[in-house]
Motif scaffolding. Structure first.
Motif, PDB file in Angstrom:
ATOM      1  N   VAL A  75     -52.732  -8.403  18.693  1.00  0.00           N
ATOM      2  CA  VAL A  75     -51.886  -7.762  17.686  1.00  0.00           C
ATOM      3  C   VAL A  75     -50.585  -7.286  18.320  1.00  0.00           C
ATOM      4  CG1 VAL A  75     -51.729  -5.845  16.057  1.00  0.00           C
ATOM      5  CG2 VAL A  75     -53.867  -7.090  16.293  1.00  0.00           C
ATOM      6  N   LEU A  76     -50.670  -6.671  19.501  1.00  0.00           N
ATOM      7  CA  LEU A  76     -49.466  -6.187  20.165  1.00  0.00           C
ATOM      8  C   LEU A  76     -48.550  -7.344  20.548  1.00  0.00           C
ATOM      9  CD1 LEU A  76     -50.936  -3.367  22.457  1.00  0.00           C
ATOM     10  CD2 LEU A  76     -49.908  -3.165  20.187  1.00  0.00           C
ATOM     11  N   ARG A  77     -49.117  -8.438  21.011  1.00  0.00           N
ATOM     12  CA  ARG A  77     -48.293  -9.600  21.353  1.00  0.00           C
ATOM     13  C   ARG A  77     -47.636 -10.192  20.114  1.00  0.00           C
ATOM     14  NH1 ARG A  77     -52.527 -12.587  25.530  1.00  0.00           N
ATOM     15  NH2 ARG A  77     -52.050 -11.293  27.350  1.00  0.00           N
ATOM     16  N   PHE A  78     -48.344 -10.163  18.999  1.00  0.00           N
ATOM     17  CA  PHE A  78     -47.776 -10.655  17.746  1.00  0.00           C
ATOM     18  C   PHE A  78     -46.589  -9.802  17.317  1.00  0.00           C
ATOM     19  CE2 PHE A  78     -47.725 -11.143  13.092  1.00  0.00           C
ATOM     20  CZ  PHE A  78     -47.680 -12.526  12.991  1.00  0.00           C
ATOM     21  N   LEU A  79     -46.713  -8.480  17.532  1.00  0.00           N
ATOM     22  CA  LEU A  79     -45.637  -7.565  17.151  1.00  0.00           C
ATOM     23  C   LEU A  79     -44.512  -7.537  18.175  1.00  0.00           C
ATOM     24  CD1 LEU A  79     -47.755  -4.536  15.858  1.00  0.00           C
ATOM     25  CD2 LEU A  79     -46.556  -6.251  14.477  1.00  0.00           C
ATOM     26  N   ALA A  80     -44.765  -8.032  19.384  1.00  0.00           N
ATOM     27  CA  ALA A  80     -43.735  -7.996  20.422  1.00  0.00           C
ATOM     28  C   ALA A  80     -42.531  -8.850  20.051  1.00  0.00           C
ATOM     29  CB  ALA A  80     -44.316  -8.458  21.763  1.00  0.00           C
ATOM     30  N   GLY A  81     -42.725  -9.875  19.219  1.00  0.00           N
ATOM     31  CA  GLY A  81     -41.609 -10.720  18.812  1.00  0.00           C
ATOM     32  C   GLY A  81     -40.797 -10.158  17.664  1.00  0.00           C
ATOM     33  N   GLY A  82     -41.172  -9.026  17.131  1.00  0.00           N
ATOM     34  CA  GLY A  82     -40.458  -8.415  16.018  1.00  0.00           C
ATOM     35  C   GLY A  82     -41.433  -7.789  15.042  1.00  0.00           C
ATOM     36  N   GLU A  83     -40.917  -6.910  14.180  1.00  0.00           N
ATOM     37  CA  GLU A  83     -41.790  -6.240  13.230  1.00  0.00           C
ATOM     38  C   GLU A  83     -42.330  -7.232  12.211  1.00  0.00           C
ATOM     39  OE1 GLU A  83     -39.471  -3.209  11.365  1.00  0.00           O
ATOM     40  OE2 GLU A  83     -38.685  -4.561   9.836  1.00  0.00           O
ATOM     41  N   ALA A  84     -43.490  -6.896  11.654  1.00  0.00           N
ATOM     42  CA  ALA A  84     -44.173  -7.775  10.717  1.00  0.00           C
ATOM     43  C   ALA A  84     -44.343  -7.071   9.383  1.00  0.00           C
ATOM     44  CB  ALA A  84     -45.543  -8.188  11.267  1.00  0.00           C
ATOM     45  N   ARG A  85     -44.288  -7.852   8.328  1.00  0.00           N
ATOM     46  CA  ARG A  85     -44.529  -7.326   6.982  1.00  0.00           C
ATOM     47  C   ARG A  85     -46.026  -7.099   6.815  1.00  0.00           C
ATOM     48  NH1 ARG A  85     -45.617  -9.861   2.011  1.00  0.00           N
ATOM     49  NH2 ARG A  85     -45.037  -8.599   0.185  1.00  0.00           N
ATOM     50  N   LEU A  86     -46.382  -5.969   6.242  1.00  0.00           N
ATOM     51  CA  LEU A  86     -47.770  -5.562   6.137  1.00  0.00           C
ATOM     52  C   LEU A  86     -48.197  -5.592   4.674  1.00  0.00           C
ATOM     53  CD1 LEU A  86     -50.103  -4.447   7.961  1.00  0.00           C
ATOM     54  CD2 LEU A  86     -49.322  -2.157   7.344  1.00  0.00           C
ATOM     55  N   ARG A  87     -49.280  -6.312   4.382  1.00  0.00           N
ATOM     56  CA  ARG A  87     -49.814  -6.326   3.014  1.00  0.00           C
ATOM     57  C   ARG A  87     -51.322  -6.504   3.075  1.00  0.00           C
ATOM     58  NH1 ARG A  87     -51.047 -11.262   0.684  1.00  0.00           N
ATOM     59  NH2 ARG A  87     -50.385 -13.138   1.812  1.00  0.00           N
ATOM     60  N   PRO A  88     -52.048  -5.957   2.102  1.00  0.00           N
ATOM     61  CA  PRO A  88     -53.525  -6.075   2.123  1.00  0.00           C
ATOM     62  C   PRO A  88     -53.964  -7.506   1.869  1.00  0.00           C
ATOM     63  CG  PRO A  88     -52.776  -5.027   0.097  1.00  0.00           C
ATOM     64  CD  PRO A  88     -51.569  -5.156   0.963  1.00  0.00           C
ATOM     65  N   ALA A  89     -55.055  -7.894   2.527  1.00  0.00           N
ATOM     66  CA  ALA A  89     -55.621  -9.223   2.338  1.00  0.00           C
ATOM     67  C   ALA A  89     -56.571  -9.212   1.149  1.00  0.00           C
ATOM     68  CB  ALA A  89     -56.344  -9.679   3.608  1.00  0.00           C
ATOM     69  N   ALA A  90     -56.991 -10.413   0.740  1.00  0.00           N
ATOM     70  CA  ALA A  90     -57.928 -10.504  -0.383  1.00  0.00           C
ATOM     71  C   ALA A  90     -59.286  -9.929  -0.015  1.00  0.00           C
ATOM     72  CB  ALA A  90     -58.069 -11.967  -0.820  1.00  0.00           C
ATOM     73  N   ALA A  91     -59.701 -10.100   1.246  1.00  0.00           N
ATOM     74  CA  ALA A  91     -60.982  -9.561   1.704  1.00  0.00           C
ATOM     75  C   ALA A  91     -60.843  -8.066   1.966  1.00  0.00           C
ATOM     76  CB  ALA A  91     -61.440 -10.279   2.969  1.00  0.00           C
ATOM     77  N   PRO A  92     -61.826  -7.273   1.594  1.00  0.00           N
ATOM     78  CA  PRO A  92     -61.737  -5.823   1.828  1.00  0.00           C
ATOM     79  C   PRO A  92     -61.775  -5.500   3.312  1.00  0.00           C
ATOM     80  CG  PRO A  92     -63.931  -6.430   1.046  1.00  0.00           C
ATOM     81  CD  PRO A  92     -63.087  -7.657   0.922  1.00  0.00           C
ATOM     82  N   GLY A  93     -61.009  -4.463   3.703  1.00  0.00           N
ATOM     83  CA  GLY A  93     -61.000  -4.020   5.089  1.00  0.00           C
ATOM     84  C   GLY A  93     -60.102  -4.817   6.000  1.00  0.00           C
ATOM     85  N   LEU A  94     -59.266  -5.693   5.443  1.00  0.00           N
ATOM     86  CA  LEU A  94     -58.369  -6.514   6.255  1.00  0.00           C
ATOM     87  C   LEU A  94     -56.934  -6.352   5.789  1.00  0.00           C
ATOM     88  CD1 LEU A  94     -60.322  -9.893   6.590  1.00  0.00           C
ATOM     89  CD2 LEU A  94     -60.136  -8.064   8.286  1.00  0.00           C
ATOM     90  N   TRP A  95     -56.006  -6.472   6.748  1.00  0.00           N
ATOM     91  CA  TRP A  95     -54.574  -6.472   6.454  1.00  0.00           C
ATOM     92  C   TRP A  95     -53.961  -7.748   6.996  1.00  0.00           C
ATOM     93  CZ3 TRP A  95     -51.724  -2.890   3.698  1.00  0.00           C
ATOM     94  CH2 TRP A  95     -52.389  -1.705   3.346  1.00  0.00           C
ATOM     95  N   LEU A  96     -52.917  -8.223   6.348  1.00  0.00           N
ATOM     96  CA  LEU A  96     -52.182  -9.395   6.807  1.00  0.00           C
ATOM     97  C   LEU A  96     -50.858  -8.968   7.407  1.00  0.00           C
ATOM     98  CD1 LEU A  96     -52.733 -11.972   3.909  1.00  0.00           C
ATOM     99  CD2 LEU A  96     -53.931 -11.820   6.095  1.00  0.00           C
ATOM    100  N   LEU A  97     -50.587  -9.455   8.615  1.00  0.00           N
ATOM    101  CA  LEU A  97     -49.300  -9.248   9.271  1.00  0.00           C
ATOM    102  C   LEU A  97     -48.515 -10.548   9.149  1.00  0.00           C
ATOM    103  CD1 LEU A  97     -50.399  -7.372  12.528  1.00  0.00           C
ATOM    104  CD2 LEU A  97     -49.625  -6.401  10.366  1.00  0.00           C
ATOM    105  N   GLU A  98     -47.364 -10.491   8.478  1.00  0.00           N
ATOM    106  CA  GLU A  98     -46.576 -11.695   8.223  1.00  0.00           C
ATOM    107  C   GLU A  98     -45.233 -11.599   8.933  1.00  0.00           C
ATOM    108  OE1 GLU A  98     -46.314 -11.727   3.994  1.00  0.00           O
ATOM    109  OE2 GLU A  98     -48.259 -12.681   3.722  1.00  0.00           O
ATOM    110  N   ARG A  99     -44.898 -12.691   9.634  1.00  0.00           N
ATOM    111  CA  ARG A  99     -43.601 -12.761  10.317  1.00  0.00           C
ATOM    112  C   ARG A  99     -42.864 -14.047   9.961  1.00  0.00           C
ATOM    113  NH1 ARG A  99     -43.710 -12.600  16.236  1.00  0.00           N
ATOM    114  NH2 ARG A  99     -41.470 -12.629  15.883  1.00  0.00           N
TER     115      ARG A  99
END
Length: 277
Positions: free
Chosen positions: A15-39
């Motif tokens: 997750v930290l490496r994914f965010l190291a390239g820039g901030e990500a848009r945060l939105r809830p996933a269809a499955a409960p208890g999960l979030w999607l990070l979109e870049r």
């Protein structure tokens, strides 16, 4: 890929490496208890909500509205490898259960971890009528494909092939390729090829992504540009075709195959007689 791994410290690193390239848009996933990070073009990652909360609590990530960004503490931890030490960010979730698999000697009951694969989660999830979205016959077909895919050594390498590096002095035809595979691996590859051919190219890609590469349905939809919850419908059709390939008999109520009843026994040269009225 959903970050439910045996070593959650490594999940935090990703997750930290994914965010190291820039901030990500945060939105809830269809499955409960999960979030999607979109870049955008950089991709999408599905992350456990508890893992995100742990990263924010330790000051490694911070939310800014609908965006999630890496903090200075998170960048320093990523640089020094602090999150890869023995101290975990989150206790690894396990969902043990029992299932029936088909072996050479018949059917056997084994213990499985349902959170290991997206197929297991879909098999355990039930609809409004109380029946699972993926029945036992379809689930066994998907797990059988994954087992053959693994035995056939068809997964791509994630590191350096030191065997190939140490065989630079070999002459052509002395190994290092398909000649090094065992008979069991070659047989598994042939079974995978036969299954993919039987399912067809339109459905084979979803089976490989979800059953073999363990991608979540949200990730498949994002990568292919499909609408939400469409991957589940395609996966259901693909597993039905795969189950018919592995077991051509009709599916029974318990998920096991029910062979068609034998209508008539006859010798090799038997020919039915037609009565004329």
């Amino acid at each position: 890929m959903t970050d439910r791994l045996t070593e959650p410290g490594r999940a935090g690193v990703r997750v930290l490496r994914f965010l190291a390239g820039g901030e990500a848009r945060l939105r809830p996933a269809a499955a409960p208890g999960l979030w999607l990070l979109e870049r955008g073009e950089k991709g999408t990652m599905a992350v456990d909500a508890a893992l995100l909360a742990a990263l924010e609590k330790r000051g490694m990530a911070a939310r800014h509205g609908q965006a999630l960004a890496l903090t200075a503490a998170g960048r320093a931890a990523l640089h020094h490898g602090a999150v890869e030490r023995s101290e975990p960010l989150l206790a690894a979730p396990r969902e043990p259960g029992r299932t029936v698999i088909e072996t050479r000697d018949g059917y056997d009951t084994v213990t499985v971890n349902w959170s290991e694969s997206p197929l297991g989660l879909l098999h355990r999830r039930k609809g409004k009528d109380g029946t699972p979205f993926i029945d036992a016959r379809e689930f066994r077909a998907g797990e059988r494909l994954r087992a053959d895919y693994t035995r056939g050594q068809m997964m791509p390498r994630l590191g350096v092939n030191w065997d190939a590096a140490g065989s630079a002095g070999r002459r052509r035809g002395e190994g290092g390729g398909i000649a090094d595979l065992t008979d069991a691996a070659l047989a598994a590859r042939r079974r995978v090829e036969a299954a993919i051919e039987a399912v067809g190219p339109e459905l084979a890609g979803v089976l490989i992504d979800i059953c073999c590469f363990l991608k979540g349905v949200e990730q498949v939809e994002s990568e292919r540009g499909w609408p939400a919850r469409s991957a589940k419908v395609v996966l259901k059709s693909a597993l039905g075709a795969l189950a018919r390939h592995y077991d051509p008999g009709r599916g029974g109520k318990d998920g096991r195959s029910a062979r068609p009843a034998i209508l008539h026994w006859g010798a090799e040269d038997y020919r039915p007689s037609i009565r004329q009225s």
